[in-house]
Design an enzyme around this catalytic site. Structure first.
Site, short mmCIF file in Angstrom:
data_model
loop_
_atom_site.label_atom_id
_atom_site.label_comp_id
_atom_site.label_asym_id
_atom_site.label_seq_id
_atom_site.Cartn_x
_atom_site.Cartn_y
_atom_site.Cartn_z
N HIS A 111 1.21 -1.14 0.16
CA HIS A 111 -0.18 -0.26 0.00
C HIS A 111 0.45 0.94 -0.10
O HIS A 111 1.86 1.29 0.38
CB HIS A 111 -1.20 0.19 0.99
N LYS A 121 4.65 6.32 7.91
CA LYS A 121 4.11 5.18 8.25
C LYS A 121 5.54 4.33 10.07
O LYS A 121 6.21 4.62 9.43
CB LYS A 121 3.67 3.85 7.95
N ASP A 129 -5.82 -6.30 -2.78
CA ASP A 129 -5.23 -6.70 -2.38
C ASP A 129 -4.38 -7.80 -4.23
O ASP A 129 -4.06 -6.97 -4.73
CB ASP A 129 -4.38 -7.27 -1.57
N TYR A 131 -0.05 0.30 13.39
CA TYR A 131 0.33 1.79 13.05
C TYR A 131 0.76 3.17 12.90
O TYR A 131 -0.87 3.41 12.94
CB TYR A 131 -0.15 1.58 11.36
#
Length: 198
Positions: free
Chosen positions: A62, A72, A168, A132
């Site tokens: 991603h 991140k 995905d 995250y």
């Protein structure tokens, strides 16, 4: 806390100091000041995410449009994952390269990845829980993916038959994403990071 750069520019592995006794363990899994010193700019926190995954689940690869992109800071609070950073920045010296770091509830490592880098992971245990910290919030239409099983990337996922989300599984390959102009440009990513330093 030890912060070391990975081979992909803009990605770091963070290893905290753990303090343990008969009661358990204490650690600082995120230090604003230590990370800012290494990055040369603040890591502004805009959103925090948590996911749990069954063993063999692969999430990613991603990324978000730059600017502003989405940096991140990722750790695994329960279980274990193989965390993967992919350089999808067109024009980068390491374009198409990837690096993996095991994140688990023993070593308590974290990974920081700058705006414009691709991110994914494979759950190595049942109920692997990943936290995250993100520099920007979710923006529908500005977040994308590259197929995690793209043979051109050749990521060595430690799962015999990886479980993917529908999104995905339908993501384009790296070459397809590049052909339609979906990938961030290395120069734009560097300029954005530099703008944060000033």
């Amino acid at each position: 806390m030890k912060i070391r750069p990975l081979t992909i520019e803009g990605a770091y592995e963070v290893t905290p100091v753990q303090h343990g006794d008969a009661r358990g363990t204490f650690l600082e899994w995120f230090r604003f000041d230590a990370l800012a010193e290494v990055l040369g700019h603040r890591f502004d926190l805009a959103q925090a995410n948590l996911s749990t995954s069954a063993r063999g689940v692969v999430r990613g690869i991603h990324f978000a449009d730059v600017p502003p992109g989405q940096a991140k800071y990722v750790t695994c609070v329960s279980g274990a994952v193989l965390d993967v950073v992919v350089d999808i920045r067109v024009g980068s010296p390491t374009f198409g390269a990837w690096e993996a770091v095991r994140l688990d509830d023993q070593e308590r490592r974290a990974v920081y990845l700058a705006e414009g880098l691709g991110h994914g992971f494979c759950a190595l245990t049942e109920g692997a829980t990943v936290a995250y910290l993100c520099s920007s919030g979710y923006r529908p239409g500005h977040e994308h993916g590259v197929h995690p099983l793209d043979p051109a990337l050749g990521i060595d996922w430690p799962a015999g038959d990886p479980l993917l989300s529908g999104k995905d599984a339908e993501a384009p390959t790296l070459a397809e994403a590049q052909a339609v102009g979906l990938l961030p440009r290395f120069d734009d990513c560097c300029a954005y990071v530099e703008s944060q330093r000033s």
